[in-house]
Design an enzyme around this catalytic site. Structure first.
Site, mmCIF file in Angstrom:
data_model
loop_
_atom_site.group_PDB
_atom_site.id
_atom_site.type_symbol
_atom_site.label_atom_id
_atom_site.label_comp_id
_atom_site.label_asym_id
_atom_site.label_seq_id
_atom_site.Cartn_x
_atom_site.Cartn_y
_atom_site.Cartn_z
ATOM 1 N N ARG A 53 8.013 2.283 -0.548
ATOM 2 C CA ARG A 53 8.767 3.529 -0.686
ATOM 3 C C ARG A 53 10.249 3.308 -0.978
ATOM 4 N NH1 ARG A 53 7.128 5.692 5.028
ATOM 5 N NH2 ARG A 53 7.761 3.546 5.276
ATOM 6 N N ASP A 96 5.603 6.377 -2.951
ATOM 7 C CA ASP A 96 5.023 6.630 -1.638
ATOM 8 C C ASP A 96 3.512 6.714 -1.821
ATOM 9 O OD1 ASP A 96 4.054 7.624 0.728
ATOM 10 O OD2 ASP A 96 5.757 8.980 1.063
ATOM 11 N N HIS A 244 -11.076 -12.495 13.775
ATOM 12 C CA HIS A 244 -11.030 -13.957 13.585
ATOM 13 C C HIS A 244 -12.025 -14.721 14.472
ATOM 14 C CE1 HIS A 244 -7.596 -13.063 11.261
ATOM 15 N NE2 HIS A 244 -6.721 -12.992 12.233
#
Ligand SMILES: NC(=O)c1ccc[n+]([C@@H]2O[C@H](COP(=O)([O-])OP(=O)(O)OC[C@H]3O[C@@H](n4cnc5c(N)ncnc54)[C@H](OP(=O)(O)O)[C@@H]3O)[C@@H](O)[C@H]2O)c1
Length: 496
Positions: A53, A96, A244
């Protein structure tokens, strides 16, 4: 895991990094792309668009990117010339991603997109995943050659993960969705597949007869740093175990796949996730330990506790450590516990899997030598990636009789292969996305099965009102984590 022969680099590719000025992009993705560029591994006509942005011009972005790359890339691998040519590929677009109208600007920046592979890398908060996918569709940027890469965490619970998968699936079919678990891009993790499935040596002993138990440790010395806002709602269970640690567990526990295609591998992993034994609330006290670090010392330096970190929620009950005793309900692993633990502010940064084999069934050596540890296979992801098999040998020398000792059969990757450097996981993952290979990415049903199991446990904590146990920074977690494994007559491998 090789790329199937049918997959190859496209001739032209556009990589759009949403969140292009964030930590992940600047510290991991751009350095990885720089390496791929420098080694001529990107499609010749590749363009990279960084999207965020903040208003800044291209020159300011390139300066920011270069400054970060210089820090992340080893001095010997950074050349001004390679950076200059890399920078020509790189362009910043202020937009955005939650605003549909801004995607027109993106399409305009792309100018020509016909016939080009489009990689949309979403290095943003997961709350933006669904709007970005929808907006890409509206802007005509989600055609058959477009792929979407989703960073972890994929949701916060099964419900939110289902919602994201559903929203993404409305725009991209599963063959074009690449869910990242960057551990899967690690060189040693891939070597684990080679070790298990390219050698006949291991498969016959890879089961509950010869194997006593398995330990998986992923520890960090860092604290929560500036991620307090996110971490407070996630905790170690959602941030590390759900992805993980369970992925590592799957790679150890899965059956041999029929071939190396993405679906064959993922079919086997998902079977493991579905076979995880749920941990009921009444088992939590003996099967799971939650911890939160208090003040302590890391490398001799005083560090604050979690509740005293900058911008901390001083009432937080987020766990920064978790240890678990996990069981897999199938023939191969019945009776073999998997001990998992992960934590922040531990004494050492370490990612390691240790397979402990049983003692020989009939012992012929001096009884006092029995206490020597039997075989262990140690798979080290970091630091010093490598694999080491601890075997018993006889001490050398005439005076030693049949005195036994434990010694390693070692495969240290940087020494053995004499490679200039071990590529970062993100390099491999980005390359695989451009090639369209999904082997190293997580399928929708894997994510959902992992959340189903984790949610059951997290709900149990909620119902019991279980608070995390304190542990001093610089220790291996609460004492209860030692008790968790000691109750079974075992201990954590390598703790000092
Ligand atoms: N950092 C890591 O090493 C790491 C590792 C694994 C996973 N992750 C995950 O990856 C995601 C990003 O992490 P991060 O650490 O890079 O976060 P970060 O440093 O906060 O960066 C967020 C990025 O998104 C941009 N952004 C935010 N809202 C936007 C919007 N509406 N439209 C366009 N751009 C927007 C921000 O720039 P503007 O403010 O200028 O818009 C910034 O570039 C998170 O979900 C994180 O959990 C991060």
């Amino acid at each position: 895991m090789n790329t199937p022969a049918s997959l190859s680099l496209p001739s032209s590719c556009d990589i759009l990094v949403f969140g292009g000025s964030g930590d992940l992009a600047l510290h991991k993705l751009l350095p990885a792309l720089y390496h791929l560029h420098r080694e001529n591994r990107l499609p010749a006509d590749t363009r990279i668009f960084a999207l965020a942005r903040s208003q800044r011009d291209n020159a300011a972005y390139l300066e920011l990117a270069e400054r970060n790359c210089r820090v992340q890339v080893a001095r010997s691998d950074f050349s001004a010339e390679a950076w200059r040519s890399f920078a020509q590929r790189l362009q910043y677009v202020a937009m955005d991603a939650s605003q549909s109208a801004d995607f027109g600007r993106v399409a305009k920046a792309l100018k020509r997109s016909e016939g080009r592979v489009l990689v949309h890398y979403l290095a943003t908060a997961p709350s933006l995943f669904a709007p970005i996918a929808q907006n890409l569709k509206i802007a005509g940027l989600a055609g058959p050659l477009a792929r979407i890469v989703l960073e972890k965490p994929l949701g916060h619970s099964l419900e939110s993960a289902l919602a994201i998968n559903q929203a993404i699936g409305e725009v991209f079919d599963e063959s074009r969705v690449f869910r990242i678990d960057h551990y899967l891009g690690n060189e040693t993790v891939q070597n684990l597949m080679a070790l298990r499935f390219a050698n006949t040596l291991f498969e016959p002993v890879w089961r509950n007869g010869p194997i006593d138990h398995v330990q998986i440790t992923v520890s960090e010395t860092l604290g929560v740093e500036n991620r307090g806002g996110y971490y407070d709602h996630a905790g170690a269970m959602r941030d590390m175990v759900q992805n993980h640690l369970l992925q590592l567990l799957c790679l150890i526990a899965m059956d041999p796949p029929a071939d190396l295609t993405a679906d064959s591998i993922r079919d086997e992993k998902v079977k493991v996730l579905r076979a995880l034994e749920p941990i009921a609330p009444e088992q939590l006290a003996t099967r799971v330990v939650r911890g939160q670090y208090t003040a302590g010392y890391i490398d001799g330096k005083a560090v604050p506790g979690y509740l005293a970190e900058e911008n901390a929620n001083t009432n937080s009950d987020a766990e920064t450590f978790v240890a678990l005793r996990v069981a897999i309900r199938n023939w191969r692993w019945s009776g073999v516990p998997f001990y998992l633990r992960t934590g922040k502010r531990m004494p050492q940064k370490l990612s390691q899997i240790v397979i402990h084999f049983k003692e020989p069934p009939h012992y012929i050596f001096a009884p006092e030598q029995r206490s020597l540890i039997s075989n262990r296979l140690i798979i080290r992801l970091q630091p010093d990636e490598g694999i080491s098999l601890q075997v018993m040998t006889k001490d050398q020398g005439l005076g030693k009789g049949m005195q036994l000792r434990t010694g390693p059969l070692q495969l240290n990757f940087s020494e053995t292969f004499q490679t200039a450097r071990t590529p970062d996981a993100y390099e491999r993952l980005l390359l695989e996305v451009t090639q369209g290979s999904q082997n190293l990415f997580v399928r929708k049903d894997e994510i959902e099965a992992a959340w189903t199991w984790c949610d059951g446990l997290i709900d149990g904590w909620g119902r019991l009102g279980e608070e995390p146990k304190p542990y001093p920074a610089g220790s291996w977690g609460p004492q209860a984590a030692v008790a968790l494994i000691a109750r079974d007559g075992r201990d954590w491998y390598g703790d000092l």
